[in-house]
Design a protein around this motif. Sequence first.
Motif, short mmCIF file in Angstrom:
data_model
loop_
_atom_site.label_atom_id
_atom_site.label_comp_id
_atom_site.label_asym_id
_atom_site.label_seq_id
_atom_site.Cartn_x
_atom_site.Cartn_y
_atom_site.Cartn_z
N THR A 1 22.80 -30.94 141.99
CA THR A 1 23.69 -30.83 140.81
C THR A 1 25.14 -30.91 141.25
O THR A 1 25.49 -30.58 142.37
CB THR A 1 23.49 -29.50 140.05
OG1 THR A 1 23.63 -28.42 140.97
CG2 THR A 1 22.16 -29.42 139.35
N CYS A 2 25.97 -31.33 140.30
CA CYS A 2 27.40 -31.42 140.55
C CYS A 2 28.01 -30.03 140.34
O CYS A 2 27.81 -29.41 139.31
CB CYS A 2 28.02 -32.44 139.60
SG CYS A 2 29.82 -32.46 139.62
N LYS A 3 28.75 -29.55 141.32
CA LYS A 3 29.35 -28.22 141.24
C LYS A 3 30.48 -28.19 140.19
O LYS A 3 30.74 -27.18 139.56
CB LYS A 3 29.91 -27.84 142.61
CG LYS A 3 30.35 -26.40 142.74
CD LYS A 3 30.86 -26.15 144.14
CE LYS A 3 31.48 -24.77 144.27
NZ LYS A 3 32.07 -24.57 145.60
N GLU A 4 31.13 -29.33 140.02
CA GLU A 4 32.28 -29.40 139.09
C GLU A 4 31.84 -29.30 137.64
O GLU A 4 32.44 -28.55 136.87
CB GLU A 4 33.06 -30.71 139.30
CG GLU A 4 33.60 -30.92 140.70
CD GLU A 4 34.52 -29.79 141.15
OE1 GLU A 4 35.34 -29.33 140.33
OE2 GLU A 4 34.39 -29.36 142.32
N CYS A 5 30.80 -30.05 137.25
CA CYS A 5 30.46 -30.11 135.83
C CYS A 5 29.03 -29.63 135.54
O CYS A 5 28.64 -29.53 134.38
CB CYS A 5 30.64 -31.53 135.29
SG CYS A 5 29.41 -32.70 135.88
N GLY A 6 28.26 -29.33 136.58
CA GLY A 6 26.92 -28.80 136.37
C GLY A 6 25.88 -29.86 136.04
O GLY A 6 24.71 -29.56 135.82
N ARG B 157 27.78 -39.50 144.18
CA ARG B 157 28.68 -39.58 143.03
C ARG B 157 28.05 -38.98 141.78
O ARG B 157 26.88 -39.22 141.49
CB ARG B 157 29.04 -41.04 142.75
CG ARG B 157 30.26 -41.23 141.86
CD ARG B 157 30.58 -42.69 141.57
NE ARG B 157 30.68 -43.50 142.79
CZ ARG B 157 29.83 -44.51 143.07
NH1 ARG B 157 28.86 -44.81 142.25
NH2 ARG B 157 29.99 -45.20 144.18
N CYS B 158 28.83 -38.16 141.07
CA CYS B 158 28.37 -37.61 139.79
C CYS B 158 28.62 -38.64 138.70
O CYS B 158 29.76 -39.06 138.50
CB CYS B 158 29.11 -36.32 139.48
SG CYS B 158 28.77 -35.70 137.82
N GLN B 159 27.55 -39.02 138.01
CA GLN B 159 27.66 -40.06 136.97
C GLN B 159 28.38 -39.53 135.73
O GLN B 159 28.82 -40.29 134.89
CB GLN B 159 26.26 -40.53 136.55
CG GLN B 159 25.40 -41.00 137.68
CD GLN B 159 25.70 -42.41 138.13
OE1 GLN B 159 26.82 -42.71 138.56
NE2 GLN B 159 24.71 -43.28 138.02
N SER B 160 28.47 -38.21 135.64
CA SER B 160 29.05 -37.63 134.44
C SER B 160 30.56 -37.43 134.55
O SER B 160 31.32 -37.82 133.68
CB SER B 160 28.33 -36.31 134.14
OG SER B 160 28.99 -35.63 133.13
N CYS B 161 31.03 -36.82 135.65
CA CYS B 161 32.47 -36.53 135.75
C CYS B 161 33.19 -37.34 136.82
O CYS B 161 34.40 -37.22 136.98
CB CYS B 161 32.71 -35.02 135.96
SG CYS B 161 32.35 -34.46 137.64
N GLY B 162 32.44 -38.14 137.56
CA GLY B 162 33.07 -38.99 138.57
C GLY B 162 33.34 -38.31 139.89
O GLY B 162 33.84 -38.93 140.83
N ASN B 163 33.04 -37.04 139.99
CA ASN B 163 33.19 -36.29 141.24
C ASN B 163 32.46 -37.03 142.37
O ASN B 163 31.33 -37.46 142.20
CB ASN B 163 32.60 -34.87 141.05
CG ASN B 163 32.64 -34.05 142.31
OD1 ASN B 163 33.52 -34.20 143.14
ND2 ASN B 163 31.65 -33.18 142.44
N GLN B 164 33.13 -37.16 143.52
CA GLN B 164 32.58 -38.02 144.56
C GLN B 164 32.64 -37.39 145.94
O GLN B 164 33.68 -36.87 146.36
CB GLN B 164 33.40 -39.33 144.57
CG GLN B 164 32.62 -40.51 145.07
CD GLN B 164 33.40 -41.80 144.86
OE1 GLN B 164 34.17 -41.91 143.91
NE2 GLN B 164 33.21 -42.76 145.74
#
Lengths: 90, 137
Positions: free
Chosen positions: A58-63, A4-11
């Motif tokens: 890293t999160c692909k959605e928000c970096g 889970r991305c803590q920044s944008c919630g992408n999961q």
Amino acid sequence: MEIRCQSCGNQNSGFLLPLWSKTTFKLDHGGEIKILHLSPLESLEDKLTDNKIKKEITCKECGNCDVEIVLNEFEKSSSISSERQAFEGL
Amino acid sequence: MNKLICNSCFNFEFFETNIEYLREIKVKDGSLVINDTHFEDWNYTDTHFRDSLEDIVSYVVKSEMDALSWNSEKECHENSYIKCAKCGSSQVSIPSYMIKKKKHQSLEAELKENHQEYNNLRRKRNGNTLPVLWEPK
Ligand SMILES: [Zn+2]
Ligand SMILES: [Zn+2]
């Protein structure tokens, strides 16, 4: 297992991870590079077990790099086999 | 024109280097799935890999000496990024480096090595009636 991305919630999908690999290449006379072979130098298994993955994923959605990974013992072994197959398919 | 050469076996075609291979991971039914990463139809894993390899090669070619570090044990320069794929040596450089290769010697060692040659020169210039130069014991 959960990511889970803590920044944008992408999961659970869309996470990027670099893995070092060794490549053999040929330089031809025109200066062009031909890639001949690729072999992994590190495995996801090692990165998962020694927690190094947290610094590099890293999160692909928000970096963002603030990614949480929840792993339990049983899932760890099942994830390793799929990783092996995926990476050895190179 | 060859871009790189191995100073051990003179191979100028086959080399090795380490590159980051970008993976995209997701969790499906509790298991980890690994794939190449795409942006729309474009395989970014592929492009990133090829670009990184090209960057390393052109850096090593352009930077000449900057890509080399001195190995004092083996007394030679080694390439920090690229190895020879034929003999495994790290003594990979641009071809013109071969000419500059001996320059890492210390001044003292070079003077000592060329002492006889200098004496021959003095003899040619001044004949055989040379004053003996004082040398520390
Ligand atoms: Zn994110
Ligand atoms: Zn070689």
